[in-house]
Scaffold this motif. Structure first.
Motif: not given
Length: 398
Positions: A160-187
């Motif tokens: 989360a830190r590497e992708l979004f820096g200091d911003r909250s990752a919740l609700g953001e979209f990521v691409r996993v192996a080309g698939g689009r996913f919404r981030v619903v949690g950070v461990m």
């Protein structure tokens, strides 16, 4: 006994350099044994801690039969595949509390212009129960049919830190192996476990992962059962249920956490003993040094031996005197070796914090006992030689 101690101490003081060199061999040997066995014991405790941090009431099921195929699942398509339906069937086994089907692959996870290659685990929302740690922010996706793909992802705090820096990752979209996913949690932070950085992982629904990576089988099914007392019964029932589903063939491997710990403990015990035996060669060198020094001492003190025999000392007393000197050398060398070994272990812990070094009290006592025994064994031959000298001939010696 008091006379023996005083005479032995006087002899050691009279020949300081020779005594020091004799003790040095024993000290180095004991220090090597203590240090190497401490590293082995520390490694064992570290690995046991890694295994047990997720609990011990766990069964892991892998495709393939270990007895016939070696490593479970290594031959892949040659065996009946584990499926999500198999995992669902295991929910009905008495004593089973949680079932987590697992697939794993490495893939690139991207958000905007940032991205990194990480481990991607396809799991179900029950994963936090299995791993004993959950989301620090948000939560896992809602429970549902594990056969249905869903565009949700939970990511580790490092990712989360590497992708979004200091911003909250919740609700953001990521691409996993080309698939689009919404981030619903950070461990929550977990650190490394068995070589995996648990903070740098992405979790997606198991069906989604199978679609992304073109998989039609599970890598593993993990089960949590209610009580350690039920382990044998649950394992037997799991095997029976899966064997029925696989046409009566037990083409899978069920491994309990307890069995893994027992096997690993046996392996580490053998490794620790082997390392200790290698280090024990130094003790053999030290024993040879004591034997040599004491043998020379007998030749140098022949007239002294003749004098004490003429004054009435028995053969047994002469022999006891030389054995006491050998034991004193070995004991002092052993104490010095313990100090060196423990000091080296403490220094390693300071210089290399990640290196597991653990010295149980039994290792300390065993090291001291072995050093004393080594000295006594090395002193037997010189002591017997001294006791066997003829008093009259010994008095004539120059």
């Amino acid at each position: 006994m008091g006379d023996l101690v005083r005479l032995a101490a006087g002899t050691l003081r009279a020949h300081r350099l020779r005594s020091f060199l004799s003790m040095l061999g024993i000290a180095i040997g004991v220090a090597a044994v203590i240090l190497l066995t401490s590293i082995g014991e520390g490694t064992r405790l570290y690995m046991v801690g890694q295994f047990t941090q997720f609990g011990t009431n766990i069964l892991a099921i892998n495709p393939g039969k270990a007895k016939t195929l070696g490593i479970p699942g290594i031959l892949g398509g040659t065996t009946r595949k584990l499926t999500i339906d198999d995992a669902e069937a295991l929910f009905r086994v008495p004593g089973v509390e949680t079932v987590v089907p697992v697939v794993m692959a490495n893939a690139r996870v991207e958000a905007g212009e940032r991205g990194r290659s990480v481990t991607v685990l396809g799991v179900t929302p029950d994963l936090p129960v299995l791993y004993r740690f959950g989301a620090r922010q948000g939560s896992f996706w809602p429970a549902g049919d594990p056969r249905r793909a869903a565009p949700y992802a939970v990511i580790g705090p490092k990712l989360a830190r590497e992708l979004f820096g200091d911003r909250s990752a919740l609700g953001e979209f990521v691409r996993v192996a080309g698939g689009r996913f919404r981030v619903v949690g950070v461990m929550e932070p977990k650190g490394e476990m068995m070589g995996f950085d648990m903070d740098d992982i992405a979790y997606v629904p198991v069906a989604s992962a199978m679609d992304l990576f073109g998989l039609d089988e599970l890598m593993e099914i993990d089960i949590i059962y209610s009580s350690a007392r039920d382990a044998a019964h649950v394992e037997a029932e799991v095997k029976r249920v899966l064997a029925v589903r696989h046409g009566g063939t037990e083409d899978f491997t069920v491994t309990s956490q307890e069995a893994m710990l027992d096997l690993f403990g046996q392996v580490m015990d053998v490794v620790t003993m082997a390392v200790g035996a290698i280090a024990g060669i130094s003790l053999l060198v030290g024993a040879t040094g004591i034997l040599t020094m004491m043998w020379i001492a007998v030749g140098e003190r022949t007239s002294e031996i003749g004098l004490v025999r003429a004054l009435g000392a028995t053969r047994g007393q002469v022999q006891a005197l030389f054995l006491a000197e050998a034991a004193a050398l070995a004991t002092l060398g052993g104490i010095a070796g313990l100090a060196l070994g423990l000091g080296a272990g403490a220094t390693l812990r300071l210089l290399v914090p990640g290196l597991p070094v653990e010295t149980p009290v039994r290792f300390v006592l065993a090291g001291l006992a072995v050093s004393v025994l080594t000295g006594l064994v090395a002193g037997v031959a010189p002591a017997r030689r001294a006791a066997s000298l003829d008093p009259i001939e010994a008095l004539r010696a120059e």
